[in-house]
Design a protein around this motif. Sequence first.
Motif, PDB file in Angstrom:
ATOM      1  N   THR A  14       0.818  -1.197   0.000  1.00 31.25           N
ATOM      2  CA  THR A  14       0.000   0.000   0.000  1.00 31.25           C
ATOM      3  C   THR A  14       0.854   1.250   0.000  1.00 31.25           C
ATOM      4  OG1 THR A  14      -1.641  -1.211   1.256  1.00 31.25           O
ATOM      5  CG2 THR A  14      -1.880   1.177   1.201  1.00 31.25           C
ATOM      6  N   SER A 134       4.688   6.834  11.484  1.00 35.17           N
ATOM      7  CA  SER A 134       4.860   5.406  11.203  1.00 35.17           C
ATOM      8  C   SER A 134       4.596   4.577  12.455  1.00 35.17           C
ATOM      9  CB  SER A 134       6.272   5.133  10.679  1.00 35.17           C
ATOM     10  OG  SER A 134       6.430   5.634   9.372  1.00 35.17           O
ATOM     11  N   MET A 137       0.804   4.499  13.190  1.00 38.03           N
ATOM     12  CA  MET A 137       0.066   3.597  12.298  1.00 38.03           C
ATOM     13  C   MET A 137       0.291   2.147  12.689  1.00 38.03           C
ATOM     14  SD  MET A 137       0.209   5.292   8.459  1.00 38.03           S
ATOM     15  CE  MET A 137       2.015   5.360   8.360  1.00 38.03           C
ATOM     16  N   ALA A 138       1.568   1.810  13.038  1.00 35.22           N
ATOM     17  CA  ALA A 138       1.877   0.429  13.420  1.00 35.22           C
ATOM     18  C   ALA A 138       1.200   0.059  14.735  1.00 35.22           C
ATOM     19  CB  ALA A 138       3.393   0.257  13.539  1.00 35.22           C
ATOM     20  N   ASN A 141      -2.682   0.147  14.145  1.00 41.03           N
ATOM     21  CA  ASN A 141      -3.102  -0.708  13.031  1.00 41.03           C
ATOM     22  C   ASN A 141      -4.034   0.008  12.056  1.00 41.03           C
ATOM     23  OD1 ASN A 141      -3.118  -3.078  11.522  1.00 41.03           O
ATOM     24  ND2 ASN A 141      -4.831  -3.972  12.660  1.00 41.03           N
ATOM     25  N   PHE A 143      -3.814   2.740   8.278  1.00 40.54           N
ATOM     26  CA  PHE A 143      -2.961   3.259   7.207  1.00 40.54           C
ATOM     27  C   PHE A 143      -3.661   4.456   6.590  1.00 40.54           C
ATOM     28  CE2 PHE A 143      -1.501   3.384   2.758  1.00 40.54           C
ATOM     29  CZ  PHE A 143      -0.124   3.513   2.971  1.00 40.54           C
ATOM     30  N   ILE A 170       3.436   7.948   2.347  1.00 40.53           N
ATOM     31  CA  ILE A 170       3.406   6.831   3.281  1.00 40.53           C
ATOM     32  C   ILE A 170       3.297   5.536   2.486  1.00 40.53           C
ATOM     33  CG2 ILE A 170       2.426   8.129   5.206  1.00 40.53           C
ATOM     34  CD1 ILE A 170      -0.312   6.955   4.555  1.00 40.53           C
ATOM     35  N   ALA A 172       3.176   0.885   3.241  1.00 39.34           N
ATOM     36  CA  ALA A 172       3.100  -0.194   4.223  1.00 39.34           C
ATOM     37  C   ALA A 172       3.311  -1.533   3.541  1.00 39.34           C
ATOM     38  CB  ALA A 172       1.747  -0.186   4.944  1.00 39.34           C
ATOM     39  N   TYR A 212       0.252  -4.780   8.390  1.00 34.51           N
ATOM     40  CA  TYR A 212       1.204  -4.848   7.279  1.00 34.51           C
ATOM     41  C   TYR A 212       2.610  -5.237   7.718  1.00 34.51           C
ATOM     42  CZ  TYR A 212      -2.255  -2.637   4.254  1.00 34.51           C
ATOM     43  OH  TYR A 212      -3.377  -2.354   3.510  1.00 34.51           O
ATOM     44  N   TYR A 215       5.740  -0.079   8.386  1.00 32.06           N
ATOM     45  CA  TYR A 215       5.149   1.166   7.880  1.00 32.06           C
ATOM     46  C   TYR A 215       6.255   2.187   7.613  1.00 32.06           C
ATOM     47  CZ  TYR A 215       0.689  -0.763   9.422  1.00 32.06           C
ATOM     48  OH  TYR A 215      -0.418  -1.575   9.578  1.00 32.06           O
ATOM     49  N   TRP A 216       6.094   2.946   6.532  1.00 31.65           N
ATOM     50  CA  TRP A 216       7.080   3.944   6.108  1.00 31.65           C
ATOM     51  C   TRP A 216       6.410   5.307   5.955  1.00 31.65           C
ATOM     52  CZ3 TRP A 216      12.006   1.914   5.313  1.00 31.65           C
ATOM     53  CH2 TRP A 216      12.099   0.539   5.096  1.00 31.65           C
ATOM     54  N   THR A 217       7.132   6.355   6.323  1.00 33.12           N
ATOM     55  CA  THR A 217       6.655   7.727   6.121  1.00 33.12           C
ATOM     56  C   THR A 217       7.797   8.601   5.645  1.00 33.12           C
ATOM     57  OG1 THR A 217       4.999   7.505   7.902  1.00 33.12           O
ATOM     58  CG2 THR A 217       5.544   9.736   7.188  1.00 33.12           C
TER      59      THR A 217
END
Length: 222
Positions: A14, A134, A137-138, A141, A143, A170, A172, A212, A215-217
Amino acid sequence: MSSALPVVVLAGLTLAGCAGQPDIGLVTATATTTVRTTSHSNVPPASASPSGEPSEAAPTTTTTTSTSTPPAEQPQPEPAPEPVPRPEPVAPARTEVELAEAKVFNLTNAERAVNGCPALAVDERLDKAARGHSADMAAQNYFDHKSKDGRTFVDRVKAAGYPSPGAENIAAGQRTPEAVVKGWMESPGHRANMLNCKLKTLGVGMARGGAYGIYWTQNFGW
């Protein structure tokens, strides 16, 4: 004002990008002098020895004895101790997350260089905002560019102390920095953010957890 870009699902991974309009916003020497001094010692004048004239008294002889006392022996200075070398400072080892974030940062600048854009500078405030989102979101849970508490990326970046938020990407599910940068570059909205030559700074955040797994931002600044 900011506009949300569409969420793109690539092979089970995503991505989402969001761009913002720029707000109005965005080098000592020392010298030392050495002075040399010279001392002069005066040589004492030679002493004169008197001479006597003969008298009519019975002759006598005199003996002059001169004694010389050697100067006291000066103590020898102790040898200076050998200097102990200072150990070179050792930088703390970076964690896996920090290495991954740095890799994403460098890969992003590599893509910008290929496309004629100047390199982005590191900004700790943007790093803080990106890592925070990030991690959130993790932990919770979800996105989305909008946090569970309703904050946008503009709100989060300004709360971290950066006055001019520019854009946010962002993602995931991507397991490596190379994979997430590739995914962003293949998505028009994310690519537009990464190759916006007017943007000046970048912060990257990665966190593990959630559905996921990772998570990346990316937070960009004007």
